[in-house]
Design a protein around this motif. Structure first.
Motif, PDB file in Angstrom:
ATOM      1  N   VAL A   1       0.828  -1.203   0.000  1.00 26.82           N
ATOM      2  CA  VAL A   1       0.000   0.000   0.000  1.00 26.82           C
ATOM      3  C   VAL A   1       0.868   1.262   0.000  1.00 26.82           C
ATOM      4  O   VAL A   1       1.793   1.385   0.803  1.00 26.82           O
ATOM      5  N   LEU A   2       0.548   2.174  -0.892  1.00 26.88           N
ATOM      6  CA  LEU A   2       1.182   3.489  -0.937  1.00 26.88           C
ATOM      7  C   LEU A   2       0.175   4.516  -0.428  1.00 26.88           C
ATOM      8  O   LEU A   2      -0.993   4.482  -0.818  1.00 26.88           O
ATOM      9  N   ILE A   3       0.614   5.411   0.441  1.00 21.22           N
ATOM     10  CA  ILE A   3      -0.277   6.394   1.056  1.00 21.22           C
ATOM     11  C   ILE A   3       0.084   7.791   0.559  1.00 21.22           C
ATOM     12  O   ILE A   3       1.222   8.235   0.718  1.00 21.22           O
ATOM     13  N   ALA A   4      -0.882   8.473  -0.042  1.00 18.53           N
ATOM     14  CA  ALA A   4      -0.654   9.816  -0.576  1.00 18.53           C
ATOM     15  C   ALA A   4      -1.614  10.806   0.074  1.00 18.53           C
ATOM     16  O   ALA A   4      -2.829  10.732  -0.138  1.00 18.53           O
TER      17      ALA A   4
ATOM     18  N   ALA B   1       2.543  14.386  -7.443  1.00 15.45           N
ATOM     19  CA  ALA B   1       3.762  14.086  -8.198  1.00 15.45           C
ATOM     20  C   ALA B   1       4.580  13.013  -7.496  1.00 15.45           C
ATOM     21  O   ALA B   1       5.101  12.085  -8.135  1.00 15.45           O
ATOM     22  N   GLU B   2       4.690  13.126  -6.177  1.00 12.82           N
ATOM     23  CA  GLU B   2       5.414  12.113  -5.409  1.00 12.82           C
ATOM     24  C   GLU B   2       4.695  10.772  -5.488  1.00 12.82           C
ATOM     25  O   GLU B   2       5.340   9.718  -5.552  1.00 12.82           O
TER      26      GLU B   2
ATOM     27  N   MET C   1      -4.423  17.938  -2.911  1.00 14.18           N
ATOM     28  CA  MET C   1      -3.017  18.050  -2.537  1.00 14.18           C
ATOM     29  C   MET C   1      -2.374  19.150  -3.368  1.00 14.18           C
ATOM     30  O   MET C   1      -2.837  19.457  -4.466  1.00 14.18           O
ATOM     31  N   PRO C   2      -1.308  19.761  -2.865  1.00 15.02           N
ATOM     32  CA  PRO C   2      -0.645  20.832  -3.622  1.00 15.02           C
ATOM     33  C   PRO C   2       0.063  20.301  -4.860  1.00 15.02           C
ATOM     34  O   PRO C   2       0.304  19.109  -4.995  1.00 15.02           O
ATOM     35  N   ASP C   3       0.420  21.238  -5.739  1.00 20.52           N
ATOM     36  CA  ASP C   3       1.109  20.908  -6.990  1.00 20.52           C
ATOM     37  C   ASP C   3       0.218  19.989  -7.829  1.00 20.52           C
ATOM     38  O   ASP C   3      -0.812  20.416  -8.322  1.00 20.52           O
ATOM     39  N   CYS C   4       0.582  18.747  -7.958  1.00 21.30           N
ATOM     40  CA  CYS C   4      -0.222  17.775  -8.706  1.00 21.30           C
ATOM     41  C   CYS C   4      -1.245  17.164  -7.751  1.00 21.30           C
ATOM     42  O   CYS C   4      -0.878  16.513  -6.771  1.00 21.30           O
ATOM     43  N   ASP C   5      -2.542  17.384  -8.016  1.00 20.72           N
ATOM     44  CA  ASP C   5      -3.555  16.877  -7.085  1.00 20.72           C
ATOM     45  C   ASP C   5      -3.832  15.395  -7.313  1.00 20.72           C
ATOM     46  O   ASP C   5      -3.260  14.761  -8.201  1.00 20.72           O
TER      47      ASP C   5
ATOM     48  N   GLU D   1     -16.845  17.213  -5.066  1.00 18.59           N
ATOM     49  CA  GLU D   1     -16.992  17.629  -6.466  1.00 18.59           C
ATOM     50  C   GLU D   1     -15.965  16.972  -7.374  1.00 18.59           C
ATOM     51  O   GLU D   1     -16.145  16.896  -8.594  1.00 18.59           O
ATOM     52  N   TYR D   2     -14.886  16.459  -6.790  1.00 14.08           N
ATOM     53  CA  TYR D   2     -13.835  15.875  -7.610  1.00 14.08           C
ATOM     54  C   TYR D   2     -13.939  14.358  -7.746  1.00 14.08           C
ATOM     55  O   TYR D   2     -13.174  13.759  -8.504  1.00 14.08           O
TER      56      TYR D   2
END
Length: 232
Positions: A11-14, A44-45, A64-68, A97-98
């Motif tokens: 699992v990757l957590i973003a 992005a990360e 999230m900032p930068d790339c959501d 909404e997203y």
């Protein structure tokens, strides 16, 4: 893949909040059959780590900032090298909404951030197994929300050409939130036959998973279409 498999669900957590990431990591790492393989503070990360670690599931925050989270989901799900990676969206609202955009981008489903830990873990297992996490109540809310939206300005990117009448029936029931077992009972078919129809729908409609089939049912007018008298 399930939590009882010898190979753990990776699992990757973003999430842009360190406390949230830490909480999820502890939850995952203390669950037999699961392991956290990384944390990302922005989209992005998340994409970079997904490409490096090839997790089974990405728990993805939307905002999230930068790339959501939506763009990160789109990049992950459109990368053939990451075809085995499933994205599970985390949101603070029942109908953020997203969320629809995230599902269109390829997410396998979504959860509320205040979902009880046991349900989060169960959801990770469901998504890791290749299923979509769209409970009937969630599907109904999606239908109600997007049936109210204006007709799209552009034609749908996918059509139902080549889909049989029986497959249309199955697709409509998927869009209503029915499980495979419920579809089998409703149409008086075997479970194996229902799975075969779903497999053919996935191939014909170029859909990644069950969640994508729900979106196709909307975009093609099969469900909630005001022009052709469709209904829920």
């Amino acid at each position: 893949m399930t939590m009882t498999d010898v190979t753990p669900v990776r699992v990757l957590i973003a999430d842009d909040q360190a406390m949230v990431r830490g909480s999820f990591r502890v939850l995952v790492d203390h669950t037999p059959g699961m392991t956290a393989v990384g944390e990302a503070a922005n989209g992005a990360e998340a994409v970079e780590l997904a490409r490096r670690e090839r997790p089974d599931v990405v728990l993805m925050d939307v905002r999230m900032p930068d790339c959501d989270g939506i763009e990160a989901t789109r990049q992950i799900c459109s990368d053939p090298a990451l075809s085995g990676v499933r994205v599970l969206i985390l949101t603070t609202f029942h109908l953020d909404e997203y969320v629809y955009a995230a599902l269109r981008a390829g997410a396998a489903g979504f959860l509320l951030k205040d979902t009880p830990p046991t349900e989060v873990l169960a959801a990770v297992g469901v998504v890791a197994a290749g299923e979509a996490l769209l409970a009937p109540s969630v599907t109904r809310r999606l239908i109600a929300e997007f049936a109210r939206r204006p007709e799209p300005a552009r034609p749908p990117s996918r059509s139902l050409d080549g889909v049989t009448d029986r497959e249309l029936e199955v697709l409509g029931l998927i869009a209503r939130g029915l499980s495979n077992t419920e579809i089998a009972e409703h149409l008086h078919l075997s479970l194996a036959t229902v799975k075969t129809h779903i497999g053919r729908l996935l191939a014909k409609l170029r859909a990644r998973d069950r969640a994508q089939l729900v979106i196709v049912a909307y975009e093609t007018g099969l469900v909630g279409d005001r022009r052709h008298g469709g209904n829920l």
